[in-house]
Write a protein that holds these residues in place. Structure first.
Motif, PDB file in Angstrom:
ATOM      1  N   PHE A   1      53.091  30.745  52.341  1.00  0.00           N
ATOM      2  CA  PHE A   1      52.080  30.432  53.346  1.00  0.00           C
ATOM      3  C   PHE A   1      50.710  30.923  52.904  1.00  0.00           C
ATOM      4  O   PHE A   1      50.572  32.027  52.364  1.00  0.00           O
ATOM      5  N   VAL A   2      49.693  30.121  53.156  1.00  0.00           N
ATOM      6  CA  VAL A   2      48.317  30.499  52.838  1.00  0.00           C
ATOM      7  C   VAL A   2      47.487  30.618  54.119  1.00  0.00           C
ATOM      8  O   VAL A   2      46.895  31.650  54.393  1.00  0.00           O
ATOM      9  N   ALA A   3      47.441  29.553  54.891  1.00  0.00           N
ATOM     10  CA  ALA A   3      46.638  29.542  56.117  1.00  0.00           C
ATOM     11  C   ALA A   3      47.104  28.412  57.002  1.00  0.00           C
ATOM     12  O   ALA A   3      47.724  27.447  56.526  1.00  0.00           O
ATOM     13  N   ALA A   4      46.796  28.517  58.289  1.00  0.00           N
ATOM     14  CA  ALA A   4      47.167  27.455  59.212  1.00  0.00           C
ATOM     15  C   ALA A   4      46.229  27.461  60.398  1.00  0.00           C
ATOM     16  O   ALA A   4      45.654  28.493  60.758  1.00  0.00           O
TER      17      ALA A   4
ATOM     18  N   THR B   1      41.921  25.805  67.430  1.00  0.00           N
ATOM     19  CA  THR B   1      41.325  26.994  68.030  1.00  0.00           C
ATOM     20  C   THR B   1      41.857  28.283  67.425  1.00  0.00           C
ATOM     21  O   THR B   1      41.213  29.320  67.496  1.00  0.00           O
ATOM     22  N   ALA B   2      43.039  28.257  66.856  1.00  0.00           N
ATOM     23  CA  ALA B   2      43.631  29.440  66.248  1.00  0.00           C
ATOM     24  C   ALA B   2      43.722  29.238  64.745  1.00  0.00           C
ATOM     25  O   ALA B   2      44.042  28.147  64.263  1.00  0.00           O
ATOM     26  N   ARG B   3      43.438  30.304  64.004  1.00  0.00           N
ATOM     27  CA  ARG B   3      43.489  30.256  62.540  1.00  0.00           C
ATOM     28  C   ARG B   3      44.204  31.509  62.057  1.00  0.00           C
ATOM     29  O   ARG B   3      43.834  32.614  62.432  1.00  0.00           O
ATOM     30  N   TYR B   4      45.212  31.307  61.230  1.00  0.00           N
ATOM     31  CA  TYR B   4      45.983  32.414  60.714  1.00  0.00           C
ATOM     32  C   TYR B   4      45.964  32.370  59.189  1.00  0.00           C
ATOM     33  O   TYR B   4      45.914  31.292  58.599  1.00  0.00           O
ATOM     34  N   TYR B   5      46.014  33.567  58.589  1.00  0.00           N
ATOM     35  CA  TYR B   5      45.915  33.667  57.136  1.00  0.00           C
ATOM     36  C   TYR B   5      46.966  34.613  56.576  1.00  0.00           C
ATOM     37  O   TYR B   5      47.339  35.593  57.223  1.00  0.00           O
ATOM     38  N   ALA B   6      47.380  34.339  55.365  1.00  0.00           N
ATOM     39  CA  ALA B   6      48.205  35.290  54.642  1.00  0.00           C
ATOM     40  C   ALA B   6      47.339  36.474  54.241  1.00  0.00           C
ATOM     41  O   ALA B   6      46.127  36.330  54.015  1.00  0.00           O
ATOM     42  N   ASP B   7      47.956  37.644  54.135  1.00  0.00           N
ATOM     43  CA  ASP B   7      47.194  38.846  53.770  1.00  0.00           C
ATOM     44  C   ASP B   7      46.476  38.675  52.441  1.00  0.00           C
ATOM     45  O   ASP B   7      45.365  39.176  52.256  1.00  0.00           O
ATOM     46  N   ALA B   8      47.103  37.947  51.517  1.00  0.00           N
ATOM     47  CA  ALA B   8      46.532  37.816  50.166  1.00  0.00           C
ATOM     48  C   ALA B   8      45.222  37.039  50.134  1.00  0.00           C
ATOM     49  O   ALA B   8      44.458  37.150  49.167  1.00  0.00           O
TER      50      ALA B   8
ATOM     51  N   GLY C   1      38.559  22.786  60.770  1.00  0.00           N
ATOM     52  CA  GLY C   1      38.776  21.391  61.114  1.00  0.00           C
ATOM     53  C   GLY C   1      38.283  21.118  62.506  1.00  0.00           C
ATOM     54  O   GLY C   1      38.066  22.036  63.293  1.00  0.00           O
ATOM     55  N   ASP C   2      38.095  19.860  62.787  1.00  0.00           N
ATOM     56  CA  ASP C   2      37.629  19.396  64.092  1.00  0.00           C
ATOM     57  C   ASP C   2      38.732  18.521  64.677  1.00  0.00           C
ATOM     58  O   ASP C   2      39.203  17.599  64.006  1.00  0.00           O
TER      59      ASP C   2
ATOM     60  N   GLY D   1      52.397  25.390  70.275  1.00  0.00           N
ATOM     61  CA  GLY D   1      52.007  26.711  70.722  1.00  0.00           C
ATOM     62  C   GLY D   1      50.622  27.086  70.236  1.00  0.00           C
ATOM     63  O   GLY D   1      50.028  26.410  69.401  1.00  0.00           O
ATOM     64  N   TYR D   2      50.099  28.182  70.757  1.00  0.00           N
ATOM     65  CA  TYR D   2      48.756  28.619  70.374  1.00  0.00           C
ATOM     66  C   TYR D   2      48.721  29.015  68.904  1.00  0.00           C
ATOM     67  O   TYR D   2      47.817  28.616  68.161  1.00  0.00           O
ATOM     68  N   ALA D   3      49.702  29.815  68.499  1.00  0.00           N
ATOM     69  CA  ALA D   3      49.726  30.284  67.117  1.00  0.00           C
ATOM     70  C   ALA D   3      50.428  29.264  66.235  1.00  0.00           C
ATOM     71  O   ALA D   3      51.562  28.887  66.505  1.00  0.00           O
TER      72      ALA D   3
END
Length: 122
Positions: free
Chosen positions: A43-46, A52-59, A68-69, A99-101
């Protein structure tokens, strides 16, 4: 749903690169994953389906930005301060998760595009 990742290339350490993921239809959570030679896909990012939600790998946190729009079909992955460890084939994927995440595991994504190669080397 069809996805097309693009924007990969050969860059030197410290450089920046922006990948694009074009989706053909619908509104989905979109994730970026990468796979280096001999390693598992990671996983890198999503971003969530409403972006509205953005998640990232620690690396990559602090160096990569997913954006994105909801009204546009393309999601971007801006990568800065690239390092040789970032060398991999990068894939984008879409998930119907509402879901949100956004999900972070590959098996939670139903649709995958062909990858684009990013090589970081001096």
């Amino acid at each position: 749903v069809q996805l097309q990742a693009s924007g990969g290339g050969l860059v030197q350490p410290g450089a920046s690169l922006t990948l694009s993921c074009a989706t053909s239809e619908g509104v989905y959570a979109v994730g970026w994953f990468r796979q280096a030679p001999g390693k598992e896909r990671e996983f890198v990012a999503a971003t969530s389906r409403h972006r509205t939600a953005r998640y990232y790998a620690d690396a990559v946190r602090g160096r990569f930005t997913i954006s994105g729009d909801i009204n546009k079909p393309t999601v971007y992955l801006e990568m800065t301060d690239l390092q040789p460890a970032d060398t991999a084939v990068y894939f984008c994927a879409a998930s119907s998760w509402q879901g949100y995440a956004p999900p972070e595991r590959p098996n939670e994504y139903e649709y995958w595009g062909k990858g684009t190669l990013v090589t970081v080397s001096s």
